[in-house]
Scaffold this motif. Structure first.
Motif, PDB file in Angstrom:
ATOM      1  N   ASN A  37       0.820  -1.212   0.000  1.00 26.59           N
ATOM      2  CA  ASN A  37       0.000   0.000   0.000  1.00 26.59           C
ATOM      3  C   ASN A  37       0.858   1.268   0.000  1.00 26.59           C
ATOM      4  OD1 ASN A  37      -2.203   1.751   0.270  1.00 26.59           O
ATOM      5  ND2 ASN A  37      -2.220   1.555   2.496  1.00 26.59           N
ATOM      6  N   ASP A  38       0.623   2.135  -0.968  1.00 25.86           N
ATOM      7  CA  ASP A  38       1.347   3.409  -1.045  1.00 25.86           C
ATOM      8  C   ASP A  38       0.772   4.441  -0.069  1.00 25.86           C
ATOM      9  OD1 ASP A  38       3.184   5.301  -2.858  1.00 25.86           O
ATOM     10  OD2 ASP A  38       1.307   6.358  -2.468  1.00 25.86           O
ATOM     11  N   HIS A 165      -9.881   5.483   0.010  1.00 20.44           N
ATOM     12  CA  HIS A 165      -9.243   4.516  -0.879  1.00 20.44           C
ATOM     13  C   HIS A 165      -7.899   4.065  -0.325  1.00 20.44           C
ATOM     14  CE1 HIS A 165      -7.547   8.390  -2.439  1.00 20.44           C
ATOM     15  NE2 HIS A 165      -6.432   7.681  -2.598  1.00 20.44           N
ATOM     16  N   THR A 167      -4.177   2.341  -1.958  1.00 22.76           N
ATOM     17  CA  THR A 167      -3.439   2.588  -3.197  1.00 22.76           C
ATOM     18  C   THR A 167      -2.354   1.539  -3.396  1.00 22.76           C
ATOM     19  OG1 THR A 167      -3.768   4.959  -2.825  1.00 22.76           O
ATOM     20  CG2 THR A 167      -2.148   4.309  -4.493  1.00 22.76           C
ATOM     21  N   SER A 169       1.027   0.230  -4.700  1.00 23.25           N
ATOM     22  CA  SER A 169       2.321   0.811  -5.075  1.00 23.25           C
ATOM     23  C   SER A 169       2.860   0.048  -6.282  1.00 23.25           C
ATOM     24  CB  SER A 169       3.287   0.724  -3.890  1.00 23.25           C
ATOM     25  OG  SER A 169       4.521   1.303  -4.213  1.00 23.25           O
ATOM     26  N   GLN A 210      -0.754   8.065 -11.731  1.00 23.16           N
ATOM     27  CA  GLN A 210      -1.831   7.492 -10.930  1.00 23.16           C
ATOM     28  C   GLN A 210      -3.011   7.102 -11.805  1.00 23.16           C
ATOM     29  OE1 GLN A 210      -1.342  11.180  -8.396  1.00 23.16           O
ATOM     30  NE2 GLN A 210      -2.350   9.852  -6.889  1.00 23.16           N
ATOM     31  N   SER A 212      -7.138   4.933 -11.164  1.00 25.14           N
ATOM     32  CA  SER A 212      -8.034   4.415 -10.126  1.00 25.14           C
ATOM     33  C   SER A 212      -9.266   3.789 -10.761  1.00 25.14           C
ATOM     34  CB  SER A 212      -8.473   5.536  -9.173  1.00 25.14           C
ATOM     35  OG  SER A 212      -9.208   6.527  -9.867  1.00 25.14           O
ATOM     36  N   TYR A 235     -10.353   1.990  -5.535  1.00 30.62           N
ATOM     37  CA  TYR A 235      -8.979   1.502  -5.363  1.00 30.62           C
ATOM     38  C   TYR A 235      -8.083   2.306  -6.317  1.00 30.62           C
ATOM     39  CZ  TYR A 235      -6.021  -2.344  -3.515  1.00 30.62           C
ATOM     40  OH  TYR A 235      -5.110  -3.102  -2.825  1.00 30.62           O
ATOM     41  N   GLU A 236      -6.963   2.775  -5.785  1.00 27.48           N
ATOM     42  CA  GLU A 236      -6.054   3.592  -6.588  1.00 27.48           C
ATOM     43  C   GLU A 236      -4.759   2.831  -6.865  1.00 27.48           C
ATOM     44  OE1 GLU A 236      -3.402   7.634  -6.163  1.00 27.48           O
ATOM     45  OE2 GLU A 236      -5.304   7.595  -5.069  1.00 27.48           O
ATOM     46  N   ALA A 238      -0.627   3.757  -7.971  1.00 26.22           N
ATOM     47  CA  ALA A 238       0.338   4.856  -8.115  1.00 26.22           C
ATOM     48  C   ALA A 238       1.725   4.311  -8.425  1.00 26.22           C
ATOM     49  CB  ALA A 238       0.380   5.680  -6.822  1.00 26.22           C
ATOM     50  N   ILE A 260      -8.480  12.364  -9.361  1.00 24.92           N
ATOM     51  CA  ILE A 260      -8.721  11.139  -8.598  1.00 24.92           C
ATOM     52  C   ILE A 260      -9.947  11.294  -7.700  1.00 24.92           C
ATOM     53  CG2 ILE A 260      -7.792   9.650  -6.766  1.00 24.92           C
ATOM     54  CD1 ILE A 260      -6.479   9.047  -9.390  1.00 24.92           C
TER      55      ILE A 260
END
Length: 267
Positions: A37-38, A165, A167, A169, A210, A212, A235-236, A238, A260
């Motif tokens: 997760n970022d 959200h 993200t 990575s 990015q 999403s 959900y993103e 990046a 976003i």
């Protein structure tokens, strides 16, 4: 509470109203990836017991410190990002805050009525970030008025204080470390992508790309007993690039984030 415990609790709450997120995570796992997760993001209202000035000390108790400030003029938002002081691998945190006083008088009246229900003696601890609404549901007419002026306000009025959200990575993935490949994989599995400003926001030159999904949907009952399907969370993805010193960019790009935000717009 440790950072691991905090993010585990956030994830468990998140997937209860965002089942697509767990499905996407499993998709990456099936392709041999470890999902890291970022960052996570939250939304809140200004001049309330849960505004940025009140939430920041809670984040700081988890070992975080402010790392950047942002302004989104069109959406009437202020925001801050936070990074962990000692755990370099800990996800970043982004909190945005709707400036209620900048909205129209009808919208202000609705939101002030909702936020007035927040207990003034509310005890804030990390659980506030998965509490949800601290007010009653608006009426369907109030929701419609808010949505016409600010999708952000409408979303927050129904979903409340909870993670918006997670993200992925991308630079830490082994095979799908290209954002275009990630988007192609998601589209092939039927996940709708946010196409505002293009499916890919940002560029390698900006040191951040990015994309999403569009938010999942959840059916809620409004105060006037009318049911409606509204956006929940998304959900993103990046990908960060190294700067001139070879250090991975850790900030956020306002132009990217602005688009976003629209992942929770009603389609």
């Amino acid at each position: 509470m440790t950072t691991d415990q905090f993010f585990t609790q956030l994830w468990n709450d998140y997937i209860t109203i965002t089942p697509q997120a767990e499905a996407v995570r499993q998709l990456f796992v099936e392709h041999g990836e470890e999902v890291i997760n970022d960052h996570v993001a939250f939304r809140t209202f200004s001049n309330t017991p849960v505004d940025l000035s009140h939430l920041q000390p809670v984040i700081e108790t988890l070992g975080y410190e402010a790392a950047g400030e942002y302004r989104f003029e069109q959406k009437k938002l202020n925001a801050k990002s936070f990074r962990h002081q000692t755990e370099e691998s800990a996800p970043k945190i982004f909190i945005s805050e709707l400036q209620i006083h900048e909205l129209s008088e009808p919208a202000q009246k609705i939101l002030n009525g909702l936020t007035a229900q927040i207990p003034g003696n509310l005890t804030l601890d990390p659980s506030i970030f998965w509490h949800g609404r601290l007010w009653n549901m608006p009426t369907s007419a109030e929701y419609s008025l808010l949505r016409e002026e600010s999708e952000y306000a409408a979303w927050l009025s129904t979903i409340g204080i909870r993670v918006n959200h997670f993200t992925v990575s991308i630079e830490k993935l082994k095979c799908y470390n290209d954002i275009g490949a990630v988007n192609t994989l998601l589209a092939s599995q039927g996940f709708p992508l946010n196409s505002v400003g293009g499916e890919i926001k940002g560029s390698p030159e900006m040191l951040l790309e990015q994309s999403s999904t569009m938010a999942d949907k959840i059916t809620l009952t409004f105060q006037d007993n009318k049911e409606e399907t509204v956006p929940s969370c998304f959900y993103e993805f990046a990908k960060r690039y190294p700067d001139a010193d070879g250090k991975l960019f850790q900030g956020f790009i306002e132009g990217n984030a602005d688009k976003i935000f629209e992942s929770t717009n009603a389609m």
